[in-house]
Enzyme design. Sequence first.
Site, PDB file in Angstrom:
ATOM      1  N   GLU A  95      19.187 -16.337  -8.064  1.00  0.00           N
ATOM      2  CA  GLU A  95      18.510 -14.653  -8.362  1.00  0.00           C
ATOM      3  C   GLU A  95      18.301 -14.878  -9.687  1.00  0.00           C
ATOM      4  O   GLU A  95      17.234 -14.062 -10.163  1.00  0.00           O
ATOM      5  CB  GLU A  95      19.919 -13.943  -8.185  1.00  0.00           C
ATOM      6  CG  GLU A  95      19.575 -12.264  -8.560  1.00  0.00           C
ATOM      7  CD  GLU A  95      18.322 -11.879  -7.620  1.00  0.00           C
ATOM      8  OE1 GLU A  95      18.011 -12.340  -6.750  1.00  0.00           O
ATOM      9  OE2 GLU A  95      18.123 -10.508  -8.144  1.00  0.00           O
TER      10      GLU A  95
ATOM     11  N   CYS B 198       0.839  -1.267  -0.041  1.00  0.00           N
ATOM     12  CA  CYS B 198       0.135  -0.211  -0.143  1.00  0.00           C
ATOM     13  C   CYS B 198       0.952   1.162  -0.052  1.00  0.00           C
ATOM     14  O   CYS B 198       2.005   1.272   0.453  1.00  0.00           O
ATOM     15  CB  CYS B 198      -0.593   0.162   1.144  1.00  0.00           C
ATOM     16  SG  CYS B 198      -1.791  -1.461   1.412  1.00  0.00           S
TER      17      CYS B 198
ATOM     18  N   TRP C 135      -3.045  -2.841  -1.544  1.00  0.00           N
ATOM     19  CA  TRP C 135      -2.450  -3.992  -2.029  1.00  0.00           C
ATOM     20  C   TRP C 135      -3.222  -4.930  -0.975  1.00  0.00           C
ATOM     21  O   TRP C 135      -2.963  -5.126  -0.014  1.00  0.00           O
ATOM     22  CB  TRP C 135      -1.062  -4.233  -1.992  1.00  0.00           C
ATOM     23  CG  TRP C 135      -0.269  -5.269  -2.453  1.00  0.00           C
ATOM     24  CD1 TRP C 135      -0.005  -5.660  -3.656  1.00  0.00           C
ATOM     25  CD2 TRP C 135       0.027  -6.421  -1.655  1.00  0.00           C
ATOM     26  NE1 TRP C 135       0.613  -6.971  -3.676  1.00  0.00           N
ATOM     27  CE2 TRP C 135       0.601  -7.447  -2.485  1.00  0.00           C
ATOM     28  CE3 TRP C 135      -0.110  -6.954  -0.293  1.00  0.00           C
ATOM     29  CZ2 TRP C 135       1.313  -8.716  -2.426  1.00  0.00           C
ATOM     30  CZ3 TRP C 135       0.350  -8.232  -0.081  1.00  0.00           C
ATOM     31  CH2 TRP C 135       0.975  -9.129  -0.883  1.00  0.00           C
TER      32      TRP C 135
ATOM     33  N   GLU D 209       9.669 -13.895 -11.594  1.00  0.00           N
ATOM     34  CA  GLU D 209       8.784 -12.739 -10.964  1.00  0.00           C
ATOM     35  C   GLU D 209       8.264 -11.972 -12.240  1.00  0.00           C
ATOM     36  O   GLU D 209       7.126 -11.281 -12.004  1.00  0.00           O
ATOM     37  CB  GLU D 209       9.612 -12.035  -9.853  1.00  0.00           C
ATOM     38  CG  GLU D 209      10.705 -11.142 -10.329  1.00  0.00           C
ATOM     39  CD  GLU D 209      11.154 -10.497  -8.963  1.00  0.00           C
ATOM     40  OE1 GLU D 209      10.606 -10.029  -8.268  1.00  0.00           O
ATOM     41  OE2 GLU D 209      12.510 -10.120  -9.165  1.00  0.00           O
TER      42      GLU D 209
ATOM     43  N   ASN E  60      -1.393   1.630   5.874  1.00  0.00           N
ATOM     44  CA  ASN E  60      -0.484   0.462   5.295  1.00  0.00           C
ATOM     45  C   ASN E  60      -0.354  -0.169   6.563  1.00  0.00           C
ATOM     46  O   ASN E  60       0.201   0.325   7.469  1.00  0.00           O
ATOM     47  CB  ASN E  60       0.706   1.294   4.640  1.00  0.00           C
ATOM     48  CG  ASN E  60       1.600   0.347   4.271  1.00  0.00           C
ATOM     49  OD1 ASN E  60       1.383  -0.994   4.114  1.00  0.00           O
ATOM     50  ND2 ASN E  60       2.786   0.733   3.950  1.00  0.00           N
TER      51      ASN E  60
ATOM     52  N   LYS F  36       6.740  -3.839  -4.490  1.00  0.00           N
ATOM     53  CA  LYS F  36       8.208  -3.328  -4.243  1.00  0.00           C
ATOM     54  C   LYS F  36       8.699  -3.462  -3.033  1.00  0.00           C
ATOM     55  O   LYS F  36       9.742  -3.915  -2.605  1.00  0.00           O
ATOM     56  CB  LYS F  36       8.450  -1.976  -4.722  1.00  0.00           C
ATOM     57  CG  LYS F  36       9.967  -1.635  -4.739  1.00  0.00           C
ATOM     58  CD  LYS F  36      10.643  -2.303  -5.752  1.00  0.00           C
ATOM     59  CE  LYS F  36      12.252  -1.583  -5.542  1.00  0.00           C
ATOM     60  NZ  LYS F  36      13.098  -2.656  -6.223  1.00  0.00           N
TER      61      LYS F  36
HETATM   62  O1  M6R Z   1      13.574  -4.347  -0.046  1.00  0.00           O
HETATM   63  P1  M6R Z   1      14.131  -5.379   0.426  1.00  0.00           P
HETATM   64  O2  M6R Z   1      15.341  -5.960  -0.351  1.00  0.00           O
HETATM   65  O3  M6R Z   1      13.991  -5.825   1.636  1.00  0.00           O
HETATM   66  O4  M6R Z   1      13.126  -6.364  -0.371  1.00  0.00           O
HETATM   67  C1  M6R Z   1      13.493  -8.154  -0.292  1.00  0.00           C
HETATM   68  C2  M6R Z   1      12.580  -8.595  -1.402  1.00  0.00           C
HETATM   69  O5  M6R Z   1      11.278  -8.278  -1.361  1.00  0.00           O
HETATM   70  C3  M6R Z   1      12.919  -8.147  -2.871  1.00  0.00           C
HETATM   71  O6  M6R Z   1      14.280  -8.577  -2.860  1.00  0.00           O
HETATM   72  C4  M6R Z   1      12.093  -9.086  -3.686  1.00  0.00           C
HETATM   73  O7  M6R Z   1      12.459 -10.460  -3.930  1.00  0.00           O
HETATM   74  C5  M6R Z   1      12.426  -8.496  -5.436  1.00  0.00           C
HETATM   75  N1  M6R Z   1      11.245  -8.372  -5.956  1.00  0.00           N
HETATM   76  C6  M6R Z   1      13.072  -9.299  -6.008  1.00  0.00           C
HETATM   77  O8  M6R Z   1      13.499  -8.803  -7.406  1.00  0.00           O
END
Ligand code: M6R
Length: 611
Positions: A483, A2, A77, A490, A103, A606
């Site tokens: 990765e 959100c 969301w 994704e 949120n 994100k």
């Molecule tokens: O902001 P963060 O690095 O803590 O986020 C962790 C994950 O949510 C993030 O890396 C997610 O897996 C991405 N979408 C990968 O591209």
Amino acid sequence: MCGIVGYIGAEQAAPILLDGLSRLEYRGYDSAGVAVFDAQAGALAVHKAKGRLQVLSDQLHGGATLNSTVGVGHTRWATHGAPSDVNSHPQVSRSGKIAVVHNGIIENYTELKAFLVAQGVPFTSETDTEVVAQLIEYFYEGDILAAVGRVLRRIQGAYALGILCADCPGQLVAVRKDSPLILGYGQGCNFIASDVTAILRHTRRVGYMEDGELAVLTREGIQCYNHLIQPIEKEITTVDWEIDAAEKGGYEHFMFKEIMEQPEALRRCLSPRIRDGEAVFEGLSLPPDLLKHLHRIYIVACGSSYHVGVVGKYHLERLTRIPVEVALGSEFRYMDPIVDENTLVIVISQSGETLDTMAALREARRLGGHILSIVNVVGSSIARESDQVLYTWAGPEIAVATTKAYTTQLALLSLLALWLARELDTVSDEEYRATLAAFQELPGKMEEVLSRRDDIQYFASQYFNHNSIFFIGRNLDFALGLEGSLKLKEISYIHSEAYAAGELKHGTISLIEDGTLVVALSTYGRLFAKAMNNVVEVKARGADVLSLTTQSCREEVAHTADAVMTIPDIHQLLLPCLGVVPLQLFAYYVALMRGCDIDRPRNLAKSVTVE
Ligand code: M6R
């Protein structure tokens, strides 16, 4: 997740709110809404719509149909209740006097709702947020701050809240606990927002709300309060991001722009930290006792940041000989981790707001660990709650699929491993110098990889129709595969898995059949021969093999694989950092060819601020 934006000032609020929300779209959402105080009607006007923000914006003619100078906006969301107009925020109280954007998650909403229903309060949505709006009205006796204070004593969970009360049109109330919320200080106007990108066009002066704090915004200023509703002073920080950094700048997608920005981001991240032949972490000093007795390192993170940790484990253990455990943020708290004052806990997060990672950090702190975080977003919660923080300085990352944050995190963690080995005297002078020199070559070599992106685009065009793709590799290449596989799935929605290549024969190889695509990673020289054996194994079962290796091994790999992508030879510490780039590009081009919404993949957010 959100997104919240709120405005109070002299200009029309609705266009500002819609613009702010459009800059939060990248966080992921499924519906949007705004509430403003309509002075003519003397009441709150609330508009919400399921789907893209554009739907709401079209309904409101870009905000022109609303006449008001104060309001809150939200991108939702869905957590409690499906995406729908009625479940969208703002949620309003029964009389329409109170409007709330939220949120996070109110964990005890069921019992609070039961209580309110028993008092005769009717509910219209399935959301936990409606409970907050109804409860504020229930306690409201003419003093909105007092009513909010009473509600905060009753609700549990994580929340950033923006609250409007029809009786107080000159005020906007904000609350924060475990979900990000910042205050923006403008000229004759003030803001709240989930992150700075939403308000950067209007002000660079921001205040970071701490957990348990409240704020009352008026046109003239912002007064902050602690959880006891006692006034407090808030430090104002000036954000130094350029507005362009959060714009597409002529690229079709943020993801592509961010892939291309990686060499520059690495220079920003590394150059100040490598000086006169030494790794220098200004301001980083681990307590001497910790260094002396350090006997365990935990790396805690989620998603791609976790994958950085998996690579980091190999580096840290090899260079320092200290056992390293890599834990998912969502698992750490529940695995009874063995942490004490001689444990270093490295927390990795791009956003610095991931709730699972944050909860793990707090657990590690409770157990006495020393917390060192690697974070991109300056001033974020994880950065502020850590004993020490190393910023990646990658600049704003907007695409949901992380790229430049991953490579800068990885470069920084690798440099940290080398620095720590130097501090602990577990690396020879010769290796230390040779490795440091390699860091300086990294951005240039990455530019070389990027300049050959057309090759990767060609491979993507050959394979984009596959429905299931395996990434295999050993050791560092396995970590890299994790990765590569996540990046692909994704954004392209192709089923994909990463396997330690030697593990295939223990079960997964049964899935390999004629035409299965296997992306075989063999950049790590030490295990090259073994990696080649695994390629032969999957080829023998009919797989199409797309290999990634170093330039010096290209010819050898070409004898076995169907197609070969290469990266320049580089020190082993930096192989994953360079090797990930062709995999990012491969994922990007595959998703492009499949017509996917690359910057906003379905169901993803994100920054994941719920557990
Ligand atoms: O902001 P963060 O690095 O803590 O986020 C962790 C994950 O949510 C993030 O890396 C997610 O897996 C991405 N979408 C990968 O591209």
